[in-house]
Write an enzyme that holds these catalytic residues in place. Sequence first.
Site, mmCIF file in Angstrom:
data_model
loop_
_atom_site.group_PDB
_atom_site.id
_atom_site.type_symbol
_atom_site.label_atom_id
_atom_site.label_comp_id
_atom_site.label_asym_id
_atom_site.label_seq_id
_atom_site.Cartn_x
_atom_site.Cartn_y
_atom_site.Cartn_z
ATOM 1 N N LYS A 1 0.841 -1.174 0.127
ATOM 2 C CA LYS A 1 -0.009 -0.006 0.078
ATOM 3 C C LYS A 1 0.831 1.211 -0.144
ATOM 4 O O LYS A 1 0.355 2.141 -0.381
ATOM 5 C CB LYS A 1 -0.996 -0.084 1.131
ATOM 6 C CG LYS A 1 -2.068 -1.137 1.020
ATOM 7 C CD LYS A 1 -2.965 -0.991 2.120
ATOM 8 C CE LYS A 1 -4.260 -2.060 1.873
ATOM 9 N NZ LYS A 1 -3.754 -3.293 2.050
HETATM 10 C C1 LIG Z 1 -4.681 -4.539 1.443
HETATM 11 C C2 LIG Z 1 -3.755 -5.783 1.183
HETATM 12 C C3 LIG Z 1 -4.143 -6.887 0.424
HETATM 13 C C4 LIG Z 1 -5.569 -6.826 -0.541
HETATM 14 O O1 LIG Z 1 -5.274 -5.676 -1.460
HETATM 15 P P1 LIG Z 1 -6.590 -5.199 -2.141
HETATM 16 O O2 LIG Z 1 -6.128 -3.984 -3.171
HETATM 17 O O3 LIG Z 1 -7.577 -4.608 -0.629
HETATM 18 O O4 LIG Z 1 -7.433 -6.241 -2.631
HETATM 19 C C5 LIG Z 1 -3.463 -7.955 0.312
HETATM 20 N N1 LIG Z 1 -2.275 -8.228 0.984
HETATM 21 C C6 LIG Z 1 -1.923 -7.235 1.968
HETATM 22 C C7 LIG Z 1 -0.536 -7.441 2.740
HETATM 23 C C8 LIG Z 1 -2.551 -5.888 1.952
HETATM 24 O O5 LIG Z 1 -1.978 -5.098 2.770
#
Ligand SMILES: *Cc1c(COP(=O)(O)O)cnc(C)c1O
Length: 500
Positions: free
Chosen positions: A112
């Site tokens: 993220k």
């Molecule tokens: C947020 C997250 C996901 C999922 O991603 P999305 O975009 O919400 O589908 C998967 N793995 C980790 C470690 C995350 O932080």
Amino acid sequence: MLFVSTRGQVEKVSSAHAIKEGLAGDGGLFVPQSFPYLSQETILGMHALPYEQCAAKILGCFLTDYSAEELAECTAAAYSSEKFGEDPAPLRKVAERTDVLELWHGPTMAFKDIALQILPHLMTKAQEKTGSDIRIVILVATSGDTGKAALEGFADVPGTEIIVFYPEDGVSQVQKLQMVTQAGSNTKVFGILGNFDDAQRGVKEIFGDAELGNELKECGWTFSSANSINWGRLVPQITYYFKAYADAVANERIQFGENIIFSVPTGNFGDILAGYYAKKMGLPVKHFICASNSNNVLSDFINTGVYNKNRTLNKTVSPSMDILVSSNLERLLFDLTENDAIQVAEWMKQLNTEGTYQVSKDVADRVRELFFGAWIDEQETVDTIGRVHNDFEYLIDPHTAVAWRAAEKYRLLSSDDSYIVVLSTASPYKFCSTVLEGIGKAAGLDETDPFAAAHKLAEETETLIPPQVTALETMPVLHKNVIAAGEMAQNIKETLGIKG
Ligand SMILES: *Cc1c(COP(=O)(O)O)cnc(C)c1O
């Protein structure tokens, strides 16, 4: 390039406007009116370009009201080597026909960061462009990683306040420590007595609360979102799909034009949707593996065409995917219905009132062609961590393990040996206890010491504890509030100093 709402009830807006608002006024999500197509030369060229320049190229396709200089400034600030090391998205060769795209080299050790390090820059520029001196309150509901990544991105950004809500008992120890130790004069963090969906519902309700919105406006504030419902969160994620492909060609893993597969650990459907958009823009992708944990709403949807959130939310070892309402699916449905906003609004209404909807056969067929849905239970997730470590001397976190195992299931079922890129979304050091369990070294761990597991993991695997984890050991806890989900609005007002 203008942006429309997936529910069709608002005027088209510029990208600056879409990024500033986050969510469209009709409850829909902003999507670009069209998608440019990238040439073979452009795609291949990305291998030799620094990541920040690849990102500027992708952003420039959509954020046409930002100048090239502005985008270069934003990407240079976001993807500096101080923040991400040498390469924000290295592609690692792991198995014969499977590579891993490591997306966790940023400040909070989750993918993220790639979006949330740049979003504040895009947002402050959007403020300038729309000539507004109103201050922005970023509201975040988090299942663990978004909260910290958003806090890290927005801390001390002038003209913003950031308020994060996380499920008190639904995140890992390291995730929680990362949030409650967050510094910054404009940051506020609340634990919620409830799960992620309670937090997300609360935030959505607050966005839709016109009265509260007006009270805020009178005090010079407006709400926005750093969740992946914001277009500014989604668009930076398109970059690494292109970059990974260019790198795979350069590494002679594939030839240009070969259709490849991405396996994506999925929660809110943001990451995988960015991949789908890359495919729309000309990236040769055969399909996407949509990997879920036991909260398997999405894999059920892909396999049946029925989206049904009427089930209990399980707490899993991959907490960032503990989600029943995957908001970004709405954008996919809009695209697959050829922008039928009336139909999309109808499905979303059914989801809201009945908790379920069924798409048309056409759309369901199309979804199944594009996506392979698989879900992985807790034991399989833990076992996969151990197996991958044992077979390839490569350490993965539980989210990545879900995607790895889903890719294996795909290969077994399809006998397809296409080249697969597994997206690795978090550092194993964010989920030390589960990773230790996976490699069979969890015995005798002191559960009360959140750092015992990190030290043990380092010893057992001869890897280094990331400096971000070490730093947490000495940081004071600054945020101690735990509230009921029904108290979110009141606490926002208090944080902003609004009476009433
Ligand atoms: C947020 C997250 C996901 C999922 O991603 P999305 O975009 O919400 O589908 C998967 N793995 C980790 C470690 C995350 O932080």
